[in-house]
Write a protein that holds these residues in place. Structure first.
Motif, PDB file in Angstrom:
ATOM      1  N   ALA A  17       0.833  -1.209   0.000  1.00  0.00           N
ATOM      2  CA  ALA A  17       0.000   0.000   0.000  1.00  0.00           C
ATOM      3  C   ALA A  17       0.865   1.255   0.000  1.00  0.00           C
ATOM      4  O   ALA A  17       0.534   2.239  -0.669  1.00  0.00           O
ATOM      5  CB  ALA A  17      -0.940  -0.008   1.202  1.00  0.00           C
ATOM      6  N   ALA A  18       1.970   1.226   0.728  1.00  0.00           N
ATOM      7  CA  ALA A  18       2.867   2.386   0.758  1.00  0.00           C
ATOM      8  C   ALA A  18       3.469   2.638  -0.625  1.00  0.00           C
ATOM      9  O   ALA A  18       3.519   3.778  -1.094  1.00  0.00           O
ATOM     10  CB  ALA A  18       3.972   2.174   1.795  1.00  0.00           C
ATOM     11  N   VAL A  19       3.909   1.584  -1.282  1.00  0.00           N
ATOM     12  CA  VAL A  19       4.494   1.731  -2.618  1.00  0.00           C
ATOM     13  C   VAL A  19       3.448   2.250  -3.603  1.00  0.00           C
ATOM     14  O   VAL A  19       3.700   3.191  -4.359  1.00  0.00           O
ATOM     15  CB  VAL A  19       5.106   0.399  -3.111  1.00  0.00           C
ATOM     16  N   VAL A  20       2.266   1.653  -3.592  1.00  0.00           N
ATOM     17  CA  VAL A  20       1.214   2.038  -4.537  1.00  0.00           C
ATOM     18  C   VAL A  20       0.736   3.464  -4.272  1.00  0.00           C
ATOM     19  O   VAL A  20       0.596   4.271  -5.195  1.00  0.00           O
ATOM     20  CB  VAL A  20       0.039   1.038  -4.501  1.00  0.00           C
ATOM     21  N   SER A  21       0.477   3.803  -3.019  1.00  0.00           N
ATOM     22  CA  SER A  21      -0.098   5.117  -2.701  1.00  0.00           C
ATOM     23  C   SER A  21       0.852   6.272  -2.963  1.00  0.00           C
ATOM     24  O   SER A  21       0.412   7.398  -3.179  1.00  0.00           O
ATOM     25  CB  SER A  21      -0.584   5.153  -1.248  1.00  0.00           C
ATOM     26  N   THR A  22       2.146   6.000  -2.971  1.00  0.00           N
ATOM     27  CA  THR A  22       3.128   7.070  -3.194  1.00  0.00           C
ATOM     28  C   THR A  22       3.798   6.999  -4.559  1.00  0.00           C
ATOM     29  O   THR A  22       4.602   7.874  -4.889  1.00  0.00           O
ATOM     30  CB  THR A  22       4.237   7.020  -2.125  1.00  0.00           C
ATOM     31  N   GLY A  23       3.503   5.967  -5.313  1.00  0.00           N
ATOM     32  CA  GLY A  23       4.223   5.788  -6.573  1.00  0.00           C
ATOM     33  C   GLY A  23       5.688   5.469  -6.287  1.00  0.00           C
ATOM     34  O   GLY A  23       6.584   5.873  -7.016  1.00  0.00           O
ATOM     35  N   ASP A  61       0.990   7.264   1.619  1.00  0.00           N
ATOM     36  CA  ASP A  61       0.190   8.475   1.544  1.00  0.00           C
ATOM     37  C   ASP A  61      -1.198   8.092   2.062  1.00  0.00           C
ATOM     38  O   ASP A  61      -2.016   7.554   1.320  1.00  0.00           O
ATOM     39  CB  ASP A  61       0.122   8.971   0.095  1.00  0.00           C
ATOM     40  N   VAL A  62      -1.452   8.338   3.317  1.00  0.00           N
ATOM     41  CA  VAL A  62      -2.697   7.878   3.950  1.00  0.00           C
ATOM     42  C   VAL A  62      -3.935   8.534   3.344  1.00  0.00           C
ATOM     43  O   VAL A  62      -5.045   8.032   3.521  1.00  0.00           O
ATOM     44  CB  VAL A  62      -2.674   8.046   5.491  1.00  0.00           C
ATOM     45  N   ASN A  63      -3.758   9.635   2.619  1.00  0.00           N
ATOM     46  CA  ASN A  63      -4.886  10.258   1.942  1.00  0.00           C
ATOM     47  C   ASN A  63      -5.328   9.464   0.711  1.00  0.00           C
ATOM     48  O   ASN A  63      -6.379   9.727   0.152  1.00  0.00           O
ATOM     49  CB  ASN A  63      -4.537  11.690   1.531  1.00  0.00           C
ATOM     50  N   ARG A  64      -4.508   8.495   0.307  1.00  0.00           N
ATOM     51  CA  ARG A  64      -4.829   7.668  -0.856  1.00  0.00           C
ATOM     52  C   ARG A  64      -5.127   6.229  -0.450  1.00  0.00           C
ATOM     53  O   ARG A  64      -5.110   5.336  -1.287  1.00  0.00           O
ATOM     54  CB  ARG A  64      -3.674   7.702  -1.847  1.00  0.00           C
ATOM     55  N   VAL A  65      -5.394   6.017   0.843  1.00  0.00           N
ATOM     56  CA  VAL A  65      -5.722   4.684   1.344  1.00  0.00           C
ATOM     57  C   VAL A  65      -7.072   4.759   2.053  1.00  0.00           C
ATOM     58  O   VAL A  65      -7.260   5.568   2.955  1.00  0.00           O
ATOM     59  CB  VAL A  65      -4.642   4.158   2.314  1.00  0.00           C
ATOM     60  N   PHE A  66      -7.989   3.910   1.621  1.00  0.00           N
ATOM     61  CA  PHE A  66      -9.315   3.834   2.226  1.00  0.00           C
ATOM     62  C   PHE A  66      -9.456   2.486   2.908  1.00  0.00           C
ATOM     63  O   PHE A  66      -9.101   1.456   2.333  1.00  0.00           O
ATOM     64  CB  PHE A  66     -10.417   3.986   1.172  1.00  0.00           C
ATOM     65  N   ILE A  67      -9.979   2.504   4.125  1.00  0.00           N
ATOM     66  CA  ILE A  67     -10.190   1.276   4.885  1.00  0.00           C
ATOM     67  C   ILE A  67     -11.697   1.086   5.015  1.00  0.00           C
ATOM     68  O   ILE A  67     -12.382   1.888   5.647  1.00  0.00           O
ATOM     69  CB  ILE A  67      -9.505   1.351   6.255  1.00  0.00           C
ATOM     70  N   LEU A  68     -12.200   0.045   4.374  1.00  0.00           N
ATOM     71  CA  LEU A  68     -13.638  -0.209   4.369  1.00  0.00           C
ATOM     72  C   LEU A  68     -13.999  -1.054   5.586  1.00  0.00           C
ATOM     73  O   LEU A  68     -13.531  -2.181   5.709  1.00  0.00           O
ATOM     74  CB  LEU A  68     -14.041  -0.945   3.086  1.00  0.00           C
ATOM     75  N   ASP A  69     -14.805  -0.492   6.460  1.00  0.00           N
ATOM     76  CA  ASP A  69     -15.130  -1.222   7.680  1.00  0.00           C
ATOM     77  C   ASP A  69     -16.571  -1.719   7.714  1.00  0.00           C
ATOM     78  O   ASP A  69     -16.922  -2.531   8.552  1.00  0.00           O
ATOM     79  CB  ASP A  69     -14.846  -0.377   8.923  1.00  0.00           C
ATOM     80  N   ALA A  70     -17.415  -1.233   6.805  1.00  0.00           N
ATOM     81  CA  ALA A  70     -18.816  -1.669   6.812  1.00  0.00           C
ATOM     82  C   ALA A  70     -19.481  -1.314   5.492  1.00  0.00           C
ATOM     83  O   ALA A  70     -19.021  -0.449   4.757  1.00  0.00           O
ATOM     84  CB  ALA A  70     -19.570  -1.000   7.961  1.00  0.00           C
ATOM     85  N   VAL A  71     -20.563  -2.001   5.237  1.00  0.00           N
ATOM     86  CA  VAL A  71     -21.448  -1.667   4.130  1.00  0.00           C
ATOM     87  C   VAL A  71     -22.657  -1.002   4.757  1.00  0.00           C
ATOM     88  O   VAL A  71     -23.237  -1.529   5.708  1.00  0.00           O
ATOM     89  CB  VAL A  71     -21.859  -2.941   3.350  1.00  0.00           C
ATOM     90  N   ARG A  72     -23.003   0.144   4.225  1.00  0.00           N
ATOM     91  CA  ARG A  72     -24.164   0.860   4.746  1.00  0.00           C
ATOM     92  C   ARG A  72     -25.319   0.703   3.767  1.00  0.00           C
ATOM     93  O   ARG A  72     -25.158   0.908   2.571  1.00  0.00           O
ATOM     94  CB  ARG A  72     -23.819   2.322   4.965  1.00  0.00           C
ATOM     95  N   GLU A  73     -26.469   0.368   4.321  1.00  0.00           N
ATOM     96  CA  GLU A  73     -27.680   0.200   3.519  1.00  0.00           C
ATOM     97  C   GLU A  73     -28.830   0.894   4.232  1.00  0.00           C
ATOM     98  O   GLU A  73     -28.732   1.232   5.405  1.00  0.00           O
ATOM     99  CB  GLU A  73     -28.006  -1.289   3.344  1.00  0.00           C
ATOM    100  N   TRP A  74     -29.915   1.077   3.493  1.00  0.00           N
ATOM    101  CA  TRP A  74     -31.089   1.706   4.065  1.00  0.00           C
ATOM    102  C   TRP A  74     -32.260   0.746   3.993  1.00  0.00           C
ATOM    103  O   TRP A  74     -32.466   0.075   2.981  1.00  0.00           O
ATOM    104  CB  TRP A  74     -31.403   3.003   3.324  1.00  0.00           C
TER     105      TRP A  74
END
Length: 153
Positions: A17-23, A61-74
């Motif tokens: 993730a560090a390599v990918v997010s920073t190029g 680059d933590v601004n280019r890393v998303f951590i998905l913790d849940a699916v939100r539904e209605w």
């Protein structure tokens, strides 16, 4: 990527993730990686106290890393509910997110067994059928998917 617990599989995904997010530069080939966004699905490590500090320490680059913790539904009544991500039900939602972000280059699923949606992880036919839409997503969006699996003791 499969191995016994405690060998650093999750830490390796952090390095990726560090390599990918920073190029950044890949370690062995010494070639530069085109920068992109990284999506993490992690059922074992907490985002705030484990994943983010590891990413920062690895130089991501933590601004280019998303951590998905849940699916939100209605619900039909308009109430929002959250539940865990499920490969059986949610690849379409993942595809929508990848499309919305636009430059996703890496998706990390750690561990894969946490997202199997109740299928038998030892049944190759069931696992392949479950992973086919994920492989199609990777192909369609030219991204890599890294799944972490633990070997049985």
């Amino acid at each position: 990527m499969a191995g016994h617990p405690g060998l650093g599989k999750s830490q390796l995904t952090i390095s990726m993730a560090a390599v990918v997010s920073t190029g950044g530069q890949w370690p062995a080939g010494q070639s530069l990686c085109e920068s992109g966004t990284v999506l993490f699905l992690s059922a074992e490590d907490n985002a705030a106290d484990t994943i983010r500090p590891r990413l920062e320490a690895a130089g991501a680059d933590v601004n280019r890393v998303f951590i998905l913790d849940a699916v939100r539904e209605w619900t039909d009544q308009g109430t929002e509910i959250s539940r865990g991500f499920d490969l059986k039900r949610d690849v379409t939602k993942l595809r929508e997110l990848v499309t919305k972000i636009g430059d996703v280059a890496l998706v990390v699923i750690d561990p894969l067994s946490a997202y199997l949606g109740g299928i038998d992880g030892h049944n190759n036919a069931e696992v392949r059928a479950l992973l086919t839409p994920l492989a199609k997503l990777a192909e369609d969006h030219d991204l890599a998917v890294v799944c972490v699996a633990h070997l049985n003791k």
